[in-house]
Write an enzyme that holds these catalytic residues in place. Structure first.
Site, PDB file in Angstrom:
ATOM      1  N   ASP A 459       0.733  -1.351  -0.058  1.00 41.81           N
ATOM      2  CA  ASP A 459      -0.145  -0.023  -0.140  1.00 41.81           C
ATOM      3  C   ASP A 459       1.028   1.014  -0.304  1.00 41.81           C
ATOM      4  OD1 ASP A 459      -2.572  -2.077   0.081  1.00 41.81           O
ATOM      5  OD2 ASP A 459      -3.395  -0.919   1.698  1.00 41.81           O
ATOM      6  N   GLU A 529      -5.344  -3.689  -7.602  1.00 41.22           N
ATOM      7  CA  GLU A 529      -6.278  -4.666  -6.930  1.00 41.22           C
ATOM      8  C   GLU A 529      -8.173  -3.484  -6.247  1.00 41.22           C
ATOM      9  OE1 GLU A 529      -4.186  -4.673  -3.503  1.00 41.22           O
ATOM     10  OE2 GLU A 529      -5.498  -3.269  -1.651  1.00 41.22           O
TER      11      GLU A 529
END
Length: 869
Positions: A459, A529
């Site tokens: 992330d 994602e």
């Protein structure tokens, strides 16, 4: 599936171990150190008696072994997990970042112990003890001698191999004792974040293979073959062979490393100093025979064959083999670039490829089996996906070998939202463990042609100091594939732009989103994602997941099987379902409607990326599967039951596909093959709810290779019912049917509230109206089937017809074990959750393993949305 079915089959080698390794799987016992008074030296003595310990088989976490021993009931059913001591942490919280509660039986270290025979022929040879996975650190003892301490054997992603020649007793009974310490919040461990709960033991244990092996003085490790092609002709491949040789002796060694690839042979003399490890190369500049003419290339699924070659390596000393290895590899080259729009575009053997994949996860208690791995990858290929992503869940070699065989690309990297990304808190030991973990995993994985990309952040990208550590390891291990700093668009000073994005959504969004969005997760760029949200499973799985008293209405027990953080329930999905399809009065109705909305949503996402290639360069559905029975983020559920999301994805990704565009009503043919299809024919028809035909048109087109071609556009049509249907079919120039697709649409405009978009969701202002589907006239389907043997499989072919005047909507087919038996799973259906127009007939085949049917007679069940009750 019974829990015992997760035990690894005795004959498989899902390990980084040498070929001749002895896997230490059976005969283990475990016990908490709080209940063991003796020290490692005594516990690792062959005559020690582990009285009162729990039996275990490896690989296994502590909790998994205790569940297998029936200490705890199935933790995946209902809220049983919360009945285990140590689960007092808040529901939906990220337990990986918290200390274990004071009452947890897993705060202490746990002992693993086994006894085994060391083969007599190991005498006079170097004996190696290997651990493919320890979570998180361990003291290792063998026959009363300490082999490694907890500061040496630390790191869940490390591969440990110890020279235990001095401790081993060939021809005798030997004992091994391993004291495993649980992960702490500041450890680089295996974690689950918002996907599902992290079990109360934090998956501590010997979670991958433990093995014993013997070699001469020199061992051969980490063989790999790297390819450079003469793009774009691809009629010559230059191969570089790489491996490590390790001298375990205290004396210098002179020998020869010999290699063979089919009829190609090569060798070189090697001098190793005492205890020296060296990387050996065979390059095409030095060995002309490694310039291979007309190579058989490895390609991903759909676009070519998965050709594999054998590599045999032997290290000889004085003409006698010290060690040898054998692997398979593929001749292929992966490259990527960041294009003019800032999007990362991947190339396989010089060809553009649209990456269409999904995020893969381990089982929550890290249980595995070769059979389940193969079932999951058969599902991946059946859905016409070409990739999986590992976010901190790096699978074993058996899984990767299956990916090589099936042509499934693998994008891998570390996890987010835990200590792996808390770089500001890292100690010197963390830096060492991170570097050694990366080194071990890249050396293990780089031989697999399926591996195509590595992300050393998730992330977030790491800070410069950590990024430099990672880049140094990538260079040292000669990682042959693309890599970048994170799954996000955040650039770094050292790594530059990533060319990928991680902009959501993860929650339910209307189908139009994917073609209309230009700022977030829509069909542009490479989305690492994203998801159209929850996928509540079919009703049979819901009933296994939840006790009867909590199956309806939706309550906190449902929420427990959702996710964490922002995804702790499915209220956004449920509210959209109620508004679009009508409120449900039972679990059965809710599950049935959920399948159709999940089908619609997942089809729309993948179709949008297909239509927009190569402005869209890749999409990873979040996720492929669940780590336990869950309601969110999957294309098939934990019980391996495919539902609406599965068949929506399969339909969208078929390699030659006709589809409808939600943004401009265009009808598009998407071709994923590297070959053209001239003269295809498309038929488009629009029907009202009562099956009155409102529009029909035929069109022809020449379809280029790897393309998206607009063939026609539906006009404005007056007099449509509020819910109506668009039926599309595609045939090739010989008249062969290639694709069929049916959409249910609404004259009620569906609009998105773009101004209220968040990192995970764009709300819907006004919903489409499909409630008229609840008024469809009931239909009676005509059904016949026949079953045949196909090797180890059975194939049940279903002949189904809709003889009525109404559409048969949302038809679900099942093969069951007898008329009243359970559904046969896993199963590969050619199509499912489809519709039949009035008078239409279809032939659909299901394939499954004969052993999963057992001695039962296969029975076929078919139920439409509007079947007569």
């Amino acid at each position: 599936m019974r829990l015992c079915a997760w035990l690894l089959a005795a004959g498989s080698l899902a390990s980084a171990a040498p070929q001749q390794a002895q896997l230490l799987r059976q005969g283990w016992a475990i016990q908490s150190s709080a209940d063991v008074r003796e020290a490692g030296g005594a516990i690792s003595a062959a005559d020690y008696r582990p009285n009162g310990w729990y039996n275990a088989a490896l690989p296994s976490t502590v909790l998994s072994a205790l569940v297998q021993a029936h200490v705890y009931p199935d933790p995946y059913a209902g809220m049983n997990l919360r009945q285990i001591s140590g689960t007092s942490y808040p529901i939906s919280s990220n337990f990986s970042n918290a200390l274990m509660p004071p009452d947890s039986p897993f705060r202490h270290s746990w002992w693993y112990r086994t006894t085994f025979q060391v083969p007599a022929d190991y005498k006079g040879r170097t004996v190696w003890l290997g651990f493919d996975g320890i979570n998180f650190r361990a003291n290792v003892w063998m026959n009363g001698k300490q082999i490694a301490s907890a500061d040496q054997a630390a790191g869940a992603w490390r591969l440990f191999e110890f020279d235990v020649t001095a401790a081993a007793k060939p021809g005798e009974n030997n004992a091994l004792a391993v004291e495993v310490f649980p992960p702490l919040p500041n450890d680089l461990a295996i974690t689950f974040v918002d996907w599902n709960p992290l079990p109360p033991d934090k998956d501590m244990g010997l979670w991958r293979e433990v093995y014993l092996a013997a070699t001469g003085p020199v061992a051969v490790r980490f063989p790999a073959v790297f390819t450079k092609l003469n793009l774009p002709a691809n009629d010559q491949a230059q191969l570089t062979v790489r491996c490590e040789v390790r001298n375990a002796s205290a004396r210098p060694v002179d020998g020869a490393l010999r290699g063979k690839i089919e009829n190609i042979e090569f060798s070189q003399t090697v001098h190793l100093g005492p205890h020296e490890t060296r990387v050996i190369h065979f390059t095409p500049e030095q060995y002309a025979q490694l310039k291979v003419a007309k190579p058989r290339l490895w390609w991903p699924a759909q676009v070519g064959e998965q050709n594999l070659y054998p590599l045999d390596l032997t290290f000889d000393i004085g003409g006698k083999p010290s060690d040898q290895s054998r692997i398979q590899f593929g001749i292929r080259q992966v490259t990527s670039e960041v294009d003019a729009q800032g999007h990362r575009l991947f190339h396989i053997n010089g060809k553009n490829i649209l990456v269409r994949g999904a995020g893969y996860t381990f089982d929550m208690m890290l249980r595995s089996s070769p059979e389940r791995q193969e079932a999951e990858l058969r599902y991946v290929r059946d859905m016409n996906l070409n990739a999986v992503r590992f976010e901190g869940k790096l699978e074993d070699d058996h899984f990767l070998e299956l990916c090589d065989q099936y042509g499934i690309l693998v994008l891998a990297g570390w996890c987010c939202c835990d200590h792996w990304e808390k770089w500001q808190e890292w100690s010197a030991e963390d830096e060492t463990i991170a570097a050694e973990s990366l080194r071990d995993q890249l050396r293990r994985m780089e031989r697999h042609p399926a591996l195509f990309d590595w992300m050393y952040g998730s992330d977030n990208p790491p800070p410069p100091k950590i990024e430099q550590i990672y880049l140094d390891v990538i260079k040292e291990t000669e990682w042959p594939n693309p890599y970048h700093s994170s799954a996000t668009a955040k650039p770094t000073k050292l790594g530059g732009p990533t060319g990928v994005k991680m902009t959501g959504p993860y929650e339910y969004v209307a189908p139009e989103y994917w073609l209309l969005d230009t700022k977030f997760g829509g069909a542009h760029g490479f989305n690492t994602e994203t998801s159209p949200g929850p996928s509540p499973p079919p009703v049979e799985s819901m009933k296994r997941m939840l006790p009867e008293e909590h199956q309806w209405p939706i309550d906190s027990w449902w929420d427990y099987h959702a996710g964490g953080g922002a995804f702790k329930d499915i209220h956004v999905f449920a509210e959209a379902l109620n508004a679009r399809y009508g409120a449900s009065s039972s679990l059965e109705e809710f599950a049935r409607k959920s399948q159709m909305m999940a089908y619609e949503g997942h089809r729309a996402m993948f179709e949008a990326y297909g239509r927009n290639k190569y402005a869209a360069t890749g999409v990873i559905q979040w996720m492929l599967n669940n780590a336990w029975p869950g309601l969110i983020w999957h294309l098939y559920d934990w019980y391996l039951r495919p539902g609406g999301s599965y068949f929506g994805a399969k339909k969208a990704n078929e390699p030659l596909h006709v589809q409808y565009s939600y943004d401009d009503r265009s009808i598009v043919v998407v071709n994923s093959y590297y070959k053209a299809f001239p003269g295809v024919k498309v038929h488009a028809a629009v029907y009202n709810l009562d099956m009155t035909e409102k529009f029909a048109r035929d069109a022809s087109a020449d379809i280029a290779e790897d393309s998206a071609t607009r063939v026609l556009t539906l006009p404005d049509i007056s007099g449509l019912s509020v819910t109506y249907f668009v039926s599309l079919s595609l045939s090739d120039n010989s008249g062969g049917a290639r694709s069929h697709n049916l959409y249910w649409l609404s004259t009620a405009p569906e609009t998105l509230d773009w101004d209220k978009s968040t990192w995970y969701h764009t709300p819907t202002k006004a919903f489409a109206d499909y409630t008229a589907l609840n008024t469809l006239p009931p239909v009676t389907l005509k059904l016949n089937s026949e079953t045949s043997q196909r090797g180890m499989d059975r194939a049940t072919t279903v002949f189904i017809e809709n003889p009525g005047a109404a559409i048969a909507f949302g038809i679900r087919l099942k093969v069951t074990k007898g008329a009243d038996g359970e559904e046969v799973l896993p199963v590969l259906w050619e199509d499912n959750y489809f519709a039949l127009l009035p008078g239409e007939r279809r032939t659909v085949t299901a394939t499954y393993h004969a052993k999963d049917l057992g001695r039962a007679t296969p029975s076929v069940q078919a139920e439409a949305w509007n079947s007569k009750k």
